[in-house]
Design a protein around this motif. Structure first.
Motif, mmCIF file in Angstrom:
data_model
loop_
_atom_site.group_PDB
_atom_site.id
_atom_site.type_symbol
_atom_site.label_atom_id
_atom_site.label_comp_id
_atom_site.label_asym_id
_atom_site.label_seq_id
_atom_site.Cartn_x
_atom_site.Cartn_y
_atom_site.Cartn_z
ATOM 1 N N VAL A 30 -50.588 -106.464 78.448
ATOM 2 C CA VAL A 30 -51.363 -105.224 78.516
ATOM 3 C C VAL A 30 -52.352 -105.194 77.360
ATOM 4 O O VAL A 30 -51.979 -105.357 76.204
ATOM 5 N N GLU A 31 -53.638 -105.007 77.697
ATOM 6 C CA GLU A 31 -54.681 -104.839 76.682
ATOM 7 C C GLU A 31 -54.800 -103.380 76.284
ATOM 8 O O GLU A 31 -55.072 -103.065 75.146
ATOM 9 N N GLY A 32 -54.666 -102.484 77.263
ATOM 10 C CA GLY A 32 -54.801 -101.067 76.980
ATOM 11 C C GLY A 32 -54.827 -100.244 78.248
ATOM 12 O O GLY A 32 -54.949 -100.784 79.350
ATOM 13 N N SER A 33 -54.685 -98.943 78.069
ATOM 14 C CA SER A 33 -54.707 -97.992 79.187
ATOM 15 C C SER A 33 -55.574 -96.810 78.794
ATOM 16 O O SER A 33 -55.669 -96.468 77.608
ATOM 17 N N THR A 34 -56.184 -96.175 79.786
ATOM 18 C CA THR A 34 -57.005 -95.005 79.518
ATOM 19 C C THR A 34 -57.153 -94.165 80.774
ATOM 20 O O THR A 34 -56.853 -94.620 81.879
ATOM 21 N N HIS A 35 -57.619 -92.933 80.581
ATOM 22 C CA HIS A 35 -57.961 -92.038 81.688
ATOM 23 C C HIS A 35 -59.470 -92.107 81.891
ATOM 24 O O HIS A 35 -60.220 -92.172 80.915
ATOM 25 N N ILE A 36 -59.888 -92.089 83.137
ATOM 26 C CA ILE A 36 -61.303 -92.162 83.480
ATOM 27 C C ILE A 36 -61.668 -90.920 84.289
ATOM 28 O O ILE A 36 -61.018 -90.624 85.297
ATOM 29 N N GLU A 37 -62.696 -90.212 83.838
ATOM 30 C CA GLU A 37 -63.232 -89.086 84.605
ATOM 31 C C GLU A 37 -64.562 -88.681 84.004
ATOM 32 O O GLU A 37 -64.920 -89.102 82.913
ATOM 33 N N GLY A 38 -65.294 -87.892 84.761
ATOM 34 C CA GLY A 38 -66.571 -87.390 84.281
ATOM 35 C C GLY A 38 -67.721 -87.870 85.132
ATOM 36 O O GLY A 38 -67.578 -88.767 85.966
ATOM 37 N N PRO A 39 -68.900 -87.256 84.928
ATOM 38 C CA PRO A 39 -70.077 -87.590 85.746
ATOM 39 C C PRO A 39 -70.458 -89.063 85.705
ATOM 40 O O PRO A 39 -70.875 -89.629 86.708
ATOM 41 N N ILE A 50 -63.996 -87.896 90.112
ATOM 42 C CA ILE A 50 -62.967 -88.912 89.881
ATOM 43 C C ILE A 50 -62.057 -88.489 88.735
ATOM 44 O O ILE A 50 -62.519 -88.027 87.695
ATOM 45 N N ARG A 51 -60.785 -88.677 88.964
ATOM 46 C CA ARG A 51 -59.768 -88.617 87.910
ATOM 47 C C ARG A 51 -58.855 -89.804 88.163
ATOM 48 O O ARG A 51 -58.218 -89.892 89.207
ATOM 49 N N SER A 52 -58.826 -90.733 87.217
ATOM 50 C CA SER A 52 -57.999 -91.917 87.404
ATOM 51 C C SER A 52 -57.443 -92.393 86.077
ATOM 52 O O SER A 52 -57.894 -91.995 85.010
ATOM 53 N N GLU A 53 -56.438 -93.251 86.184
ATOM 54 C CA GLU A 53 -55.873 -93.955 85.036
ATOM 55 C C GLU A 53 -56.055 -95.434 85.303
ATOM 56 O O GLU A 53 -55.900 -95.879 86.438
ATOM 57 N N ILE A 54 -56.367 -96.170 84.252
ATOM 58 C CA ILE A 54 -56.436 -97.622 84.402
ATOM 59 C C ILE A 54 -55.621 -98.284 83.302
ATOM 60 O O ILE A 54 -55.491 -97.743 82.195
ATOM 61 N N THR A 55 -55.082 -99.428 83.628
ATOM 62 C CA THR A 55 -54.459 -100.300 82.640
ATOM 63 C C THR A 55 -55.084 -101.675 82.822
ATOM 64 O O THR A 55 -55.159 -102.183 83.944
ATOM 65 N N MET A 56 -55.559 -102.250 81.719
ATOM 66 C CA MET A 56 -56.157 -103.576 81.743
ATOM 67 C C MET A 56 -55.124 -104.566 81.222
ATOM 68 O O MET A 56 -54.504 -104.339 80.176
ATOM 69 N N LEU A 57 -54.931 -105.642 81.992
ATOM 70 C CA LEU A 57 -54.019 -106.711 81.591
ATOM 71 C C LEU A 57 -54.804 -108.010 81.498
ATOM 72 O O LEU A 57 -55.838 -108.166 82.149
ATOM 73 N N ARG A 58 -54.292 -108.948 80.707
ATOM 74 C CA ARG A 58 -54.949 -110.252 80.592
ATOM 75 C C ARG A 58 -53.917 -111.365 80.739
ATOM 76 O O ARG A 58 -52.739 -111.184 80.438
ATOM 77 N N THR A 59 -54.393 -112.496 81.188
ATOM 78 C CA THR A 59 -53.532 -113.667 81.297
ATOM 79 C C THR A 59 -53.241 -114.193 79.893
ATOM 80 O O THR A 59 -54.005 -113.936 78.958
ATOM 81 N N PRO A 60 -52.139 -114.935 79.728
ATOM 82 C CA PRO A 60 -51.777 -115.428 78.391
ATOM 83 C C PRO A 60 -52.872 -116.275 77.731
ATOM 84 O O PRO A 60 -52.992 -116.263 76.515
ATOM 85 N N LEU A 66 -57.056 -108.340 84.709
ATOM 86 C CA LEU A 66 -56.739 -107.567 85.895
ATOM 87 C C LEU A 66 -56.740 -106.096 85.519
ATOM 88 O O LEU A 66 -56.070 -105.696 84.574
ATOM 89 N N GLU A 67 -57.516 -105.309 86.256
ATOM 90 C CA GLU A 67 -57.554 -103.864 86.041
ATOM 91 C C GLU A 67 -56.767 -103.198 87.160
ATOM 92 O O GLU A 67 -57.101 -103.340 88.330
ATOM 93 N N LEU A 68 -55.709 -102.487 86.791
ATOM 94 C CA LEU A 68 -54.936 -101.712 87.764
ATOM 95 C C LEU A 68 -55.369 -100.259 87.648
ATOM 96 O O LEU A 68 -55.406 -99.712 86.538
ATOM 97 N N THR A 69 -55.708 -99.650 88.777
ATOM 98 C CA THR A 69 -56.246 -98.288 88.787
ATOM 99 C C THR A 69 -55.422 -97.396 89.687
ATOM 100 O O THR A 69 -55.136 -97.753 90.830
ATOM 101 N N LYS A 70 -55.061 -96.230 89.179
ATOM 102 C CA LYS A 70 -54.412 -95.192 89.981
ATOM 103 C C LYS A 70 -55.361 -94.001 90.030
ATOM 104 O O LYS A 70 -55.727 -93.455 88.990
#
Length: 146
Positions: A30-39, A50-60, A66-70
């Motif tokens: 896991v590189e990091g996670s954040t909430h995404i929203e706004g114009p 839009i209101r979403s959460e993302i977590t960015m992961l990286r290979t070793p 890989l960005e996972l978005t909810k």
């Protein structure tokens, strides 16, 4: 002018925690996670409010991400069946090279992964399989043997 690199692949999931756990078990970091929203997000993606959460992961090795978005809003699109087959048009799988395919499959099964068929051997060079992970994502695994 040419592209500099492929930055990431994004996958929309319904259970972000389960998807992160699945790909972390595979060995991604896991590189990091954040909430995404706004114009700015609305304009970038072409959706409204839009209101979403993302977590960015990286290979070793640090080269693949890989960005996972909810999405919390707007409501998810029901584009097709819940578990589309591998030959469905559009993005349908992500593939990883692994050093031990049997161990990897066993570990991913504890996160709900299911083989689509079986681990198969291609000539004397690879052992390969497709499995279904969180949100119906098809993950291909390849172990080089020759």
């Amino acid at each position: 002018m040419t592209i500099q690199r492929m930055d990431n692949v994004a996958i929309v999931v319904d259970d972000l925690d389960a998807a992160v756990a699945f790909f972390a078990e595979l060995g991604m970091e896991v590189e990091g996670s954040t909430h995404i929203e706004g114009p700015w997000a609305d304009r970038t993606v072409g959706l409204n409010v839009i209101r979403s959460e993302i977590t960015m992961l990286r290979t070793p090795d640090g080269h693949g991400r890989l960005e996972l978005t909810k999405y919390h809003a707007p409501a998810l699109s029901g584009a097709g069946s819940e578990n589309p087959p591998p030959n469905t048009l559009g993005l349908h799988r992500i593939m990883f090279a692994v050093d031990d395919i049997d161990d990897t499959v066993d570990r991913l099964r504890t996160h709900g992964a299911e083989l689509l068929d079986e681990i198969a051997q291609y000539e004397s060079t690879y052992r390969l399989c497709y499995l279904r992970g969180p949100a119906g994502i098809i993950v291909a695994l390849a172990e080089q043997i020759g």
